[in-house]
Write a protein that holds these residues in place. Sequence first.
Motif, mmCIF file in Angstrom:
data_model
loop_
_atom_site.group_PDB
_atom_site.id
_atom_site.type_symbol
_atom_site.label_atom_id
_atom_site.label_comp_id
_atom_site.label_asym_id
_atom_site.label_seq_id
_atom_site.Cartn_x
_atom_site.Cartn_y
_atom_site.Cartn_z
ATOM 1 N N TYR A 30 29.556 90.508 13.938
ATOM 2 C CA TYR A 30 30.575 89.510 13.649
ATOM 3 C C TYR A 30 31.343 89.945 12.416
ATOM 4 C CZ TYR A 30 28.771 86.261 17.067
ATOM 5 O OH TYR A 30 28.395 85.668 18.242
ATOM 6 N N SER A 31 32.562 90.269 12.613
ATOM 7 C CA SER A 31 33.378 90.465 11.434
ATOM 8 C C SER A 31 33.759 89.059 10.963
ATOM 9 C CB SER A 31 34.599 91.321 11.745
ATOM 10 O OG SER A 31 35.132 90.993 12.998
ATOM 11 N N SER A 40 33.148 92.151 17.145
ATOM 12 C CA SER A 40 33.661 93.482 17.451
ATOM 13 C C SER A 40 32.530 94.438 17.790
ATOM 14 C CB SER A 40 34.479 94.024 16.278
ATOM 15 O OG SER A 40 33.798 93.820 15.080
ATOM 16 N N ILE A 41 32.820 95.319 18.713
ATOM 17 C CA ILE A 41 31.846 96.306 19.146
ATOM 18 C C ILE A 41 31.876 97.488 18.180
ATOM 19 C CG2 ILE A 41 31.245 97.906 21.000
ATOM 20 C CD1 ILE A 41 32.345 95.839 22.967
ATOM 21 N N VAL A 42 30.757 97.767 17.566
ATOM 22 C CA VAL A 42 30.736 98.837 16.565
ATOM 23 C C VAL A 42 30.078 100.107 17.091
ATOM 24 C CG1 VAL A 42 30.801 97.249 14.620
ATOM 25 C CG2 VAL A 42 28.599 97.939 15.561
ATOM 26 N N GLY A 43 29.556 100.030 18.303
ATOM 27 C CA GLY A 43 28.948 101.236 18.851
ATOM 28 C C GLY A 43 28.241 100.914 20.150
ATOM 29 N N LEU A 44 27.706 101.936 20.788
ATOM 30 C CA LEU A 44 26.998 101.746 22.045
ATOM 31 C C LEU A 44 25.622 102.381 21.955
ATOM 32 C CD1 LEU A 44 29.805 102.640 24.604
ATOM 33 C CD2 LEU A 44 28.955 100.363 24.097
ATOM 34 N N SER A 45 24.670 101.749 22.603
ATOM 35 C CA SER A 45 23.370 102.389 22.747
ATOM 36 C C SER A 45 22.977 102.256 24.213
ATOM 37 C CB SER A 45 22.346 101.726 21.823
ATOM 38 O OG SER A 45 22.106 100.405 22.252
ATOM 39 N N GLU A 46 21.797 102.663 24.539
ATOM 40 C CA GLU A 46 21.361 102.613 25.931
ATOM 41 C C GLU A 46 20.329 101.515 26.107
ATOM 42 O OE1 GLU A 46 21.617 106.453 28.011
ATOM 43 O OE2 GLU A 46 23.327 105.140 27.681
ATOM 44 N N ILE A 47 20.352 100.899 27.261
ATOM 45 C CA ILE A 47 19.320 99.910 27.581
ATOM 46 C C ILE A 47 18.871 100.134 29.017
ATOM 47 C CG2 ILE A 47 21.031 98.157 28.258
ATOM 48 C CD1 ILE A 47 19.079 96.048 27.148
ATOM 49 N N LEU A 48 17.572 99.969 29.236
ATOM 50 C CA LEU A 48 17.005 100.152 30.559
ATOM 51 C C LEU A 48 17.026 98.816 31.299
ATOM 52 C CD1 LEU A 48 15.606 102.526 32.089
ATOM 53 C CD2 LEU A 48 13.437 101.502 31.385
ATOM 54 N N LEU A 49 17.592 98.812 32.501
ATOM 55 C CA LEU A 49 17.666 97.582 33.289
ATOM 56 C C LEU A 49 17.004 97.791 34.643
ATOM 57 C CD1 LEU A 49 21.400 96.586 32.647
ATOM 58 C CD2 LEU A 49 19.393 95.673 31.498
ATOM 59 N N CYS A 50 16.447 96.706 35.175
ATOM 60 C CA CYS A 50 15.844 96.728 36.505
ATOM 61 C C CYS A 50 16.881 96.297 37.535
ATOM 62 C CB CYS A 50 14.637 95.784 36.524
ATOM 63 S SG CYS A 50 13.938 95.562 38.166
ATOM 64 N N ARG A 51 17.007 97.039 38.613
ATOM 65 C CA ARG A 51 18.022 96.695 39.619
ATOM 66 C C ARG A 51 17.718 95.372 40.304
ATOM 67 N NH1 ARG A 51 18.120 102.424 41.112
ATOM 68 N NH2 ARG A 51 19.906 103.332 40.045
ATOM 69 N N VAL A 52 16.461 94.934 40.240
ATOM 70 C CA VAL A 52 16.105 93.658 40.844
ATOM 71 C C VAL A 52 16.230 92.533 39.818
ATOM 72 C CG1 VAL A 52 14.282 92.372 42.028
ATOM 73 C CG2 VAL A 52 14.546 94.822 42.429
ATOM 74 N N CYS A 53 15.497 92.655 38.722
ATOM 75 C CA CYS A 53 15.413 91.550 37.757
ATOM 76 C C CYS A 53 16.667 91.441 36.895
ATOM 77 C CB CYS A 53 14.196 91.734 36.860
ATOM 78 S SG CYS A 53 12.687 92.009 37.781
#
Length: 128
Positions: free
Chosen positions: A63-64, A70-83
């Motif tokens: 939060y500015s 505002s988006i200050v960067g990207l990281s990775e997250i693991l997601l389940c195609r079902v859940c």
Amino acid sequence: MQSRIVCPTCGESEELTGSPSPDGIRIRCGRCDAEWLRDGVSQTCATCGGSDLETRSRALTQYSRGTQLSIVGLSEILLCRVCDHDMIEWSKAGRPVPHTYRSAALDGEAGRERGDSGTRGGAVRIEP
Ligand SMILES: [Zn+2]
Ligand SMILES: [Zn+2]
């Protein structure tokens, strides 16, 4: 797409049996008795135990001043195609996963709190 599983020790691809274990799907070779994990550690969903996972970009936001996010960067997250189906659809539209989102693939509690979505589809398959 499912990649073909081959025994790393003897090359056998038919006489393999899979069984769930706390670390993931454990494959056992019927020919030479070798055992290994199909997907490596932490590659199964914490909610449904399935291995139909994918990695999406997650926004690191801040939060500015005021209410502007505002988006200050990207990281990775693991997601389940079902859940995490809904969130995967969301991110396929080119939007990053909000950083407040709790992945059901990583957090079994988040998946259970979300309730019904975890029972949808019956995507858990153990192939002989
Ligand atoms: Zn083998
Ligand atoms: Zn799942």
